[in-house]
Design a protein around this motif. Structure first.
Motif, mmCIF file in Angstrom:
data_model
loop_
_atom_site.group_PDB
_atom_site.id
_atom_site.type_symbol
_atom_site.label_atom_id
_atom_site.label_comp_id
_atom_site.label_asym_id
_atom_site.label_seq_id
_atom_site.Cartn_x
_atom_site.Cartn_y
_atom_site.Cartn_z
ATOM 1 N N HIS A 70 0.695 -1.304 0.059
ATOM 2 C CA HIS A 70 -0.239 -0.189 -0.092
ATOM 3 C C HIS A 70 1.101 1.292 -0.159
ATOM 4 C CE1 HIS A 70 -3.612 -2.313 0.587
ATOM 5 N NE2 HIS A 70 -2.942 -2.913 1.599
ATOM 6 N N GLN A 71 1.917 1.465 0.748
ATOM 7 C CA GLN A 71 2.919 2.308 0.751
ATOM 8 C C GLN A 71 3.497 2.740 -0.609
ATOM 9 O OE1 GLN A 71 4.954 0.964 4.314
ATOM 10 N NE2 GLN A 71 4.482 2.829 5.143
ATOM 11 N N ILE A 72 3.872 1.621 -1.095
ATOM 12 C CA ILE A 72 4.796 1.632 -2.595
ATOM 13 C C ILE A 72 3.706 2.061 -3.563
ATOM 14 C CG2 ILE A 72 5.897 0.163 -4.317
ATOM 15 C CD1 ILE A 72 6.894 -1.522 -1.905
ATOM 16 N N LEU A 73 2.629 1.351 -3.389
ATOM 17 C CA LEU A 73 1.374 2.175 -4.381
ATOM 18 C C LEU A 73 1.273 3.530 -4.266
ATOM 19 C CD1 LEU A 73 -0.454 1.504 -6.820
ATOM 20 C CD2 LEU A 73 -2.179 0.951 -4.919
ATOM 21 N N ARG A 74 1.039 3.879 -3.031
ATOM 22 C CA ARG A 74 1.090 5.475 -2.700
ATOM 23 C C ARG A 74 1.869 6.341 -3.398
ATOM 24 N NH1 ARG A 74 -1.512 3.618 2.126
ATOM 25 N NH2 ARG A 74 0.326 4.031 3.262
ATOM 26 N N ASN A 75 3.295 5.759 -3.132
ATOM 27 C CA ASN A 75 4.380 6.624 -3.685
ATOM 28 C C ASN A 75 4.210 6.445 -5.308
ATOM 29 O OD1 ASN A 75 7.478 6.525 -4.815
ATOM 30 N ND2 ASN A 75 7.552 7.139 -2.806
ATOM 31 N N PRO A 97 0.153 -2.751 -10.325
ATOM 32 C CA PRO A 97 1.361 -1.956 -10.414
ATOM 33 C C PRO A 97 2.722 -2.503 -9.505
ATOM 34 C CG PRO A 97 -0.229 -0.382 -9.647
ATOM 35 C CD PRO A 97 -0.880 -1.732 -10.150
ATOM 36 N N VAL A 98 2.027 -2.758 -8.288
ATOM 37 C CA VAL A 98 2.954 -3.266 -7.069
ATOM 38 C C VAL A 98 3.411 -4.680 -7.479
ATOM 39 C CG1 VAL A 98 3.435 -3.292 -4.830
ATOM 40 C CG2 VAL A 98 2.450 -1.298 -5.455
ATOM 41 N N ARG A 99 2.506 -5.575 -7.449
ATOM 42 C CA ARG A 99 2.866 -7.043 -7.629
ATOM 43 C C ARG A 99 3.131 -7.295 -8.870
ATOM 44 N NH1 ARG A 99 -1.427 -12.033 -6.342
ATOM 45 N NH2 ARG A 99 0.257 -13.385 -5.841
ATOM 46 N N GLN A 100 2.649 -6.922 -9.870
ATOM 47 C CA GLN A 100 3.099 -7.310 -11.292
ATOM 48 C C GLN A 100 4.522 -6.489 -11.553
ATOM 49 O OE1 GLN A 100 0.673 -6.691 -14.735
ATOM 50 N NE2 GLN A 100 1.021 -8.899 -15.263
ATOM 51 N N GLY A 101 4.385 -5.148 -11.218
ATOM 52 C CA GLY A 101 5.475 -4.107 -11.576
ATOM 53 C C GLY A 101 6.762 -4.795 -10.951
ATOM 54 N N LEU A 107 12.155 -7.599 -8.601
ATOM 55 C CA LEU A 107 12.239 -7.212 -7.193
ATOM 56 C C LEU A 107 11.319 -8.380 -6.496
ATOM 57 C CD1 LEU A 107 11.834 -3.330 -7.504
ATOM 58 C CD2 LEU A 107 13.820 -4.700 -6.883
ATOM 59 N N PRO A 108 11.540 -8.617 -4.962
ATOM 60 C CA PRO A 108 10.801 -9.332 -4.318
ATOM 61 C C PRO A 108 9.413 -8.925 -4.163
ATOM 62 C CG PRO A 108 12.510 -8.688 -2.858
ATOM 63 C CD PRO A 108 12.599 -8.184 -4.327
ATOM 64 N N GLU A 109 8.464 -9.775 -3.981
ATOM 65 C CA GLU A 109 7.006 -9.307 -3.739
ATOM 66 C C GLU A 109 7.137 -8.507 -2.418
ATOM 67 O OE1 GLU A 109 3.130 -11.502 -2.864
ATOM 68 O OE2 GLU A 109 3.728 -11.702 -5.162
ATOM 69 N N ALA A 110 6.455 -7.485 -2.389
ATOM 70 C CA ALA A 110 6.312 -6.604 -1.380
ATOM 71 C C ALA A 110 5.283 -7.124 -0.352
ATOM 72 C CB ALA A 110 5.631 -5.096 -1.626
ATOM 73 N N PRO A 111 5.324 -6.952 1.297
ATOM 74 C CA PRO A 111 4.380 -7.566 1.819
ATOM 75 C C PRO A 111 3.045 -6.705 1.727
ATOM 76 C CG PRO A 111 6.439 -6.711 3.083
ATOM 77 C CD PRO A 111 6.542 -6.192 1.669
ATOM 78 N N HIS A 112 2.096 -7.719 1.842
ATOM 79 C CA HIS A 112 0.704 -7.502 1.645
ATOM 80 C C HIS A 112 0.277 -7.396 0.180
ATOM 81 C CE1 HIS A 112 1.628 -6.335 5.763
ATOM 82 N NE2 HIS A 112 0.901 -7.380 5.919
ATOM 83 N N ALA A 113 1.286 -7.567 -0.702
ATOM 84 C CA ALA A 113 0.976 -7.358 -2.297
ATOM 85 C C ALA A 113 -0.249 -8.443 -2.542
ATOM 86 C CB ALA A 113 2.146 -7.435 -3.046
ATOM 87 N N ALA A 114 -0.349 -9.562 -2.065
ATOM 88 C CA ALA A 114 -1.551 -10.411 -2.154
ATOM 89 C C ALA A 114 -1.871 -10.638 -0.789
ATOM 90 C CB ALA A 114 -0.918 -11.701 -2.750
ATOM 91 N N ASP A 115 -3.382 -10.963 -0.829
ATOM 92 C CA ASP A 115 -3.865 -11.144 0.402
ATOM 93 C C ASP A 115 -4.744 -12.530 0.239
ATOM 94 O OD1 ASP A 115 -5.581 -11.380 2.748
ATOM 95 O OD2 ASP A 115 -6.461 -9.412 2.464
ATOM 96 N N PRO A 116 -3.841 -13.654 0.497
ATOM 97 C CA PRO A 116 -4.866 -14.926 0.466
ATOM 98 C C PRO A 116 -5.732 -15.204 1.476
ATOM 99 C CG PRO A 116 -2.580 -15.123 1.837
ATOM 100 C CD PRO A 116 -2.752 -13.472 1.295
ATOM 101 N N SER A 117 -6.090 -14.566 2.135
ATOM 102 C CA SER A 117 -7.364 -14.551 3.189
ATOM 103 C C SER A 117 -8.554 -14.515 2.250
ATOM 104 C CB SER A 117 -7.131 -13.585 4.270
ATOM 105 O OG SER A 117 -7.318 -12.281 3.952
ATOM 106 N N PHE A 118 -8.533 -13.981 1.246
ATOM 107 C CA PHE A 118 -9.887 -13.775 0.532
ATOM 108 C C PHE A 118 -10.468 -14.960 -0.077
ATOM 109 C CE2 PHE A 118 -8.572 -9.348 0.244
ATOM 110 C CZ PHE A 118 -9.544 -8.711 0.962
ATOM 111 N N GLY A 119 -9.435 -15.995 -0.255
ATOM 112 C CA GLY A 119 -9.830 -17.079 -0.801
ATOM 113 C C GLY A 119 -10.373 -17.043 -2.202
ATOM 114 N N SER A 120 -11.292 -18.266 -2.519
ATOM 115 C CA SER A 120 -11.984 -17.916 -3.971
ATOM 116 C C SER A 120 -13.416 -18.652 -3.915
ATOM 117 C CB SER A 120 -11.038 -18.598 -5.027
ATOM 118 O OG SER A 120 -11.037 -20.028 -4.766
ATOM 119 N N VAL A 121 -13.973 -18.620 -4.725
ATOM 120 C CA VAL A 121 -15.384 -18.973 -4.775
ATOM 121 C C VAL A 121 -15.727 -19.686 -5.989
ATOM 122 C CG1 VAL A 121 -17.998 -18.560 -4.597
ATOM 123 C CG2 VAL A 121 -16.518 -17.194 -3.084
ATOM 124 N N SER A 122 -16.013 -21.074 -5.944
ATOM 125 C CA SER A 122 -15.911 -21.705 -7.172
ATOM 126 C C SER A 122 -17.492 -22.242 -7.464
ATOM 127 C CB SER A 122 -15.128 -23.032 -7.046
ATOM 128 O OG SER A 122 -13.790 -22.851 -6.898
#
Length: 122
Positions: A70-75, A97-101, A107-122
């Motif tokens: 979130h901080q990187i995206l704001r920057n 832009p942060v995760r794919q960028g 560069l290594p993935e930034a903390p909180h770039a992905a939120d696996p807690s959302f899961g998926s609905v099939s």
């Protein structure tokens, strides 16, 4: 499991971790970024490289790797506000832009770039 060898570019084997990120960030170049982008179906333009070069400068030389996504995206949005900010960045990097960028910038993935807690609905 992902093959750890992505490709060979400029005579170097690109080795990635289980998340698909480059292991050696110092090995990055624009040609390597093109190879990484090709694997994601993106053809990089000068605008892409402006963002990728900025991300590398920000993360490597200004301690941005300690910040969360979130901080990187704001920057990024502030830096590229004249171009359209977040909306413009997402046109360049549809997966974020942060995760794919950062992935394309080697560069290594930034903390909180992905939120696996959302899961998926099939």
């Amino acid at each position: 499991m992902t093959n750890p060898i992505l490709a060979s570019v400029e005579g170097k084997q690109l080795i990635r971790d289980h998340y698909g990120n480059l292991v050696e960030i110092d090995e990055w170049s624009h040609d390597i970024a093109r190879e990484l982008a090709r694997a994601e179906g993106i053809e990089l333009s000068d605008d892409h490289f402006r963002v990728l070069d900025y991300l590398r400068e920000y993360v490597i030389h200004h301690g941005g790797s300690q910040e969360d996504a979130h901080q990187i995206l704001r920057n990024l949005e502030g830096r590229f506000a004249a171009e359209g900010g977040g909306r413009w960045l997402y046109t360049l990097f549809p997966a974020g832009p942060v995760r794919q960028g950062m992935k394309l910038a080697g560069l290594p993935e930034a903390p909180h770039a992905a939120d696996p807690s959302f899961g998926s609905v099939s």
